[in-house]
Write a protein that holds these residues in place. Sequence first.
Motif, short mmCIF file in Angstrom:
data_model
loop_
_atom_site.label_atom_id
_atom_site.label_comp_id
_atom_site.label_asym_id
_atom_site.label_seq_id
_atom_site.Cartn_x
_atom_site.Cartn_y
_atom_site.Cartn_z
N ASN A 10 -2.06 -8.12 -16.49
CA ASN A 10 -3.21 -9.03 -16.62
C ASN A 10 -4.49 -8.29 -17.01
O ASN A 10 -5.58 -8.83 -16.88
N GLY A 11 -4.36 -7.03 -17.37
CA GLY A 11 -5.55 -6.23 -17.70
C GLY A 11 -6.37 -5.88 -16.47
O GLY A 11 -7.57 -5.65 -16.55
N GLU A 12 -5.70 -5.84 -15.29
CA GLU A 12 -6.43 -5.59 -14.05
C GLU A 12 -5.89 -4.39 -13.26
O GLU A 12 -4.77 -3.94 -13.50
N VAL A 13 -6.71 -3.91 -12.33
CA VAL A 13 -6.29 -2.89 -11.35
C VAL A 13 -6.85 -3.30 -10.00
O VAL A 13 -7.72 -4.18 -9.91
N GLU A 14 -6.36 -2.59 -8.95
CA GLU A 14 -6.88 -2.86 -7.62
C GLU A 14 -7.78 -1.67 -7.23
O GLU A 14 -7.42 -0.53 -7.50
N VAL A 15 -8.91 -1.96 -6.60
CA VAL A 15 -9.80 -0.89 -6.15
C VAL A 15 -9.87 -0.95 -4.64
O VAL A 15 -10.20 -1.99 -4.06
N LYS A 16 -9.52 0.17 -3.99
CA LYS A 16 -9.50 0.19 -2.53
C LYS A 16 -10.53 1.16 -1.99
O LYS A 16 -10.63 2.30 -2.45
N ASP A 17 -11.28 0.68 -1.01
CA ASP A 17 -12.26 1.52 -0.32
C ASP A 17 -11.53 2.19 0.85
O ASP A 17 -11.02 1.50 1.73
N ARG A 18 -11.48 3.53 0.83
CA ARG A 18 -10.70 4.25 1.86
C ARG A 18 -11.23 3.98 3.26
O ARG A 18 -10.46 3.88 4.22
N LYS A 19 -12.57 3.86 3.38
CA LYS A 19 -13.15 3.74 4.71
C LYS A 19 -12.89 2.37 5.35
O LYS A 19 -12.42 2.27 6.48
N THR A 20 -13.16 1.32 4.57
CA THR A 20 -13.02 -0.03 5.15
C THR A 20 -11.62 -0.58 4.94
O THR A 20 -11.21 -1.53 5.61
N GLY A 21 -10.90 -0.03 3.96
CA GLY A 21 -9.58 -0.55 3.64
C GLY A 21 -9.66 -1.78 2.74
O GLY A 21 -8.63 -2.31 2.33
N ALA A 22 -10.88 -2.21 2.40
CA ALA A 22 -11.04 -3.42 1.57
C ALA A 22 -10.47 -3.19 0.18
O ALA A 22 -10.70 -2.14 -0.43
N ARG A 23 -9.71 -4.17 -0.32
CA ARG A 23 -9.13 -4.07 -1.66
C ARG A 23 -9.67 -5.19 -2.52
O ARG A 23 -9.85 -6.30 -2.04
N GLU A 24 -9.91 -4.87 -3.76
CA GLU A 24 -10.49 -5.85 -4.67
C GLU A 24 -9.75 -5.72 -6.01
O GLU A 24 -9.58 -4.59 -6.50
N THR A 25 -9.33 -6.86 -6.58
CA THR A 25 -8.71 -6.80 -7.90
C THR A 25 -9.80 -7.07 -8.93
O THR A 25 -10.61 -7.97 -8.76
N MET A 26 -9.81 -6.24 -9.97
CA MET A 26 -10.84 -6.43 -11.00
C MET A 26 -10.30 -5.97 -12.35
O MET A 26 -9.24 -5.32 -12.41
N THR A 27 -11.03 -6.28 -13.40
CA THR A 27 -10.58 -5.84 -14.73
C THR A 27 -10.72 -4.31 -14.80
O THR A 27 -11.51 -3.71 -14.06
N ILE A 28 -9.97 -3.75 -15.72
CA ILE A 28 -10.00 -2.29 -15.90
C ILE A 28 -11.43 -1.85 -16.22
O ILE A 28 -11.93 -0.86 -15.70
N GLU A 29 -12.07 -2.62 -17.06
CA GLU A 29 -13.45 -2.31 -17.46
C GLU A 29 -14.39 -2.32 -16.25
O GLU A 29 -15.23 -1.43 -16.09
#
Length: 440
Positions: free
Chosen positions: A413-432
């Motif tokens: 889908n042209g996306e990746v997941e970005v995870k914050d190591r400290k909070t564990g929060a994950r967010e899906t967003m475009t590669i850009e």
Amino acid sequence: MRLSRYFMPILKENPKEAEIVSHRLMLRAGMIRQQSQGIYSWLPLGKRVLDKVNAIIREEQNRAGAIELSMPTLQSAELWQESGRYDAYGKEMLRIKDRQERPMLYGPTNEEMVTDIFRSSVKSYKDLPLNLYHIQLKFRDEIRPRFGTMRSREFMMKDAYSFDLTREGAEHSYNKMFAAYLRTFDRLGLRAIPMRADTGPIGGNLSHEFIILADTGESEVFCHKDFVGFDIPGENTDFDSVEGLQAIFDKWTSLYAATSEMHDEAAFNAVPEGERLSARGIEVGHIFYFGTKYSEPMGAKVQGPDGKEHFVHMGSYGIGPTRLVPAIIEASHDDNGIIWPASVAPFDVVVINMKAGDQACDDTCELIYAALTKAGKDVLYDDTDDRAGTKFATADLIGVPVQIIAGPRAVANGEVEVKDRKTGARETMTIEAAINRFVA
Ligand code: P5A
């Protein structure tokens, strides 16, 4: 850095010899390796963190007007005979003979050597004040080296030495280092509290240890709770302002804080009960004013404005970088591993390719890796063919602040997941968008 070409020897099992969490995690993350008792190699991942810690220490020393030089680790016994410490230092000093049978030693500290450098060339008060420092290995044959690099025999120290004409001048120099230390530890993500301390073999009667509160600390400490919320001197602190720095020193010494050696039960009991903090702590820095203790026996004097010769007033100021790294881990970790503050993280971001060999995943990761590297970020790219679960565990263990995860479904889908190591929060967003988070 491509993980497939890096050297990061991760341990799967918990090493038995490690008694505290920082030691365990440093071994498991492949940051250090013990070479003999209390003597460690810093492997590439550990070296990256140590270098970042040292860069912050250096910036703050320079900001406070200290000047960097480099002194050797091996010293001649003669210098120490002049100050009287050669015999006084005891078994902690590693004594060596060279091929001409001349007594030498592996320096446990450098007061004598820097005094020798000073006396050989500084002759006038006009060249003062002066503060010289280096970041160098030291050796102390500790009775009980333990907890990895927290208390080792060979360790790194930032040691600075100040020279002034008068006691008042020396107090200003002391205050400069006091404020620089508050800033340094804050930038390392730590809350260090200055506490009245014993001077031990360095000498003098004014001294503060900078202590991080931690259950695994070796020191027993007593202080007022309010220190935890005190403001840190800002970037625009004027280190030439005598009043300004005195005000910082006065504020930070206005409440009770002492190590067990200097503890005054009655004074501590005068603190309202709800505001008393009795805890364990890690000593990450120690500063001393010792007047003419070294300058007198070693003849370090300058001509004053009165035309007479005066022995210079000195202080010395230590920080332990190889102890700070485990201290940061003690203060910042969870069950899965280390959580580095961004300022000292070995990498800014780790890009995790969940399916190496899959064209779309490979292309996406390469694109992100190249863009972030170009933007000046330290990027670790996990391009290995390990299972996704192993990669996640490794990324969590080594504590890089942000993980960019590229799996086949999101990438389609042209996306990746970005995870914050400290909070564990994950967010899906475009590669850009993932790239822009770092580039913008
Ligand atoms: C101050 C600078 C001194 O040696 N002379 C030069 C003075 N002070 S000190 O308190 O003895 O050490 C300064 C800091 O060095 C770290 N440190 C250690 N780190 C790891 N392992 C050790 N065995 C060790 N010993 C001292 C501490 O951070 C200490 O505050």
